[in-house]
Design an enzyme around this catalytic site. Sequence first.
Site, PDB file in Angstrom:
ATOM      1  N   GLU A  61       0.892  -1.167   0.000  1.00  0.00           N
ATOM      2  CA  GLU A  61       0.000   0.000   0.000  1.00  0.00           C
ATOM      3  C   GLU A  61       0.926   1.212   0.000  1.00  0.00           C
ATOM      4  OE1 GLU A  61      -3.254   2.424   2.734  1.00  0.00           O
ATOM      5  OE2 GLU A  61      -2.295   0.603   3.511  1.00  0.00           O
ATOM      6  N   CYS A 103      -2.738   7.639   4.805  1.00  0.00           N
ATOM      7  CA  CYS A 103      -2.528   7.273   3.403  1.00  0.00           C
ATOM      8  C   CYS A 103      -3.719   7.643   2.520  1.00  0.00           C
ATOM      9  CB  CYS A 103      -2.269   5.773   3.294  1.00  0.00           C
ATOM     10  SG  CYS A 103      -0.839   5.209   4.247  1.00  0.00           S
TER      11      CYS A 103
END
Length: 459
Positions: free
Chosen positions: A306, A340
């Site tokens: 990720e 994120c």
Amino acid sequence: MATCFWLRSSGPRRLGWTFPGCRLRPRAGGRVAASGPAPGPAPLRGYAGGLASLSAALLRTDSFVGGRWLPAAATFPVQDPASGAALGMVADCGVPEARAAVRAAYKAFCSWRGVSAKERSSLLRKWYDLMIKNKDDLAKIITAESGKPLKEAQGEILYSALFLEWFSEEARRVYGDIIYTSARDKRALVLKQPVGVAAVITPWNFPSAMITRKVGAALAAGCTVVVKPAEDTPFSALALAELASQAGIPPGVYNVIPCSRKNATEVGEAICTDPLVSKISFTGSTTTGKVLLHHAANSVKRVSMELGGLAPFIVFDSANVDQAVAGAMASKFRNAGQTCVCSNRFLVQRGIHDAFVKAFAEAIKKNLRVGNGFEEGTTQGPLINEKAVEKVEKQVNDAVCKGATVVTGGKRHQLGKNFFEPTLLSNVTQDMLCSHEETFGPLAPVIKWSVTVAQAGVQ
């Protein structure tokens, strides 16, 4: 056939915390020894009541390898991002410690893979129960080392624990399949088996949840793990190791090797290129992700990542301004913009632009309170370190030099070097850094856009 390696290790427990009433003296190997009584962790400057009440069992500073707490040849300081004070000295693992951790994980894998799904499920559930039992202490550790407001840290611990609960249940449901083939008299039987040792590299912004999300899945499937936590936030990973041990997770199944920023590159390379590692899981920057993919390619390891983003928040003229602002606040300023999935740029259509910017500025001033993460009412803690502040500052200065307007904020906060004011910019254009670089901070740049007749397809 690969050979199982046995790891021989020894070493006393060691806490690197500074205690009141103790004199510190140098000790061989660059460590520090304390003389005098050691009743418990000292109150940390700027964190009244923060870690002082925690159990010493959760405040670990050594690496956790093969079920044992092992010191390293050197240590590195972990700092409170709010005050800059040292929270403690943590084992600074290098390549030898990393390789030893992989061997310990591989040794454990040889037996863990054969543990029944029911037993793996039970152990993960015990780990979850211990997280819930210690949720307040775990949240305080997150706030101390990352600066995250305590309320957000408490939310992360619940979120984190739920991964263990989920995978404790999924461990019982690792099913195979039977597939019809082109031949009338044949069937294909699919069996799901653990891949082996997983190298898990986690970020500092969710120091607990990013571990349980990865490790819970690995352990449920029958894999073992070596965790390299972020150098800014190793205490959460080590506290989870203590609880895993209490839960009865067998030695070597969950290993933690903290290291300093100086050693991070070589340690990451060591665990990602080790032939006994079969899987790499990483959450972090795109730049680092590319490096790890290169390491994985030579031995064709499985990889899950990720990486960074540039998420847009798009507002159309037809939007409800109040709802759009509420969504923008939630999307941008959680953990001071250090997530994120934070919106990085706000694309607002011309007709609603001015009303949106005005309402957004008012909401920022009314609802956001910069402060110490342990203080009641704080919604915006410090950024993780001064480098993070410098990045936000650079983007703001670049935008202003190119014509952007500071609607609110725009500079470092008076509370300290790692604090930055929640900032809203208007008149932002696509050539500015904040439009095409991930910020990871409390900066909301608004770009006005409109649809031309040609773009609308109208003749």
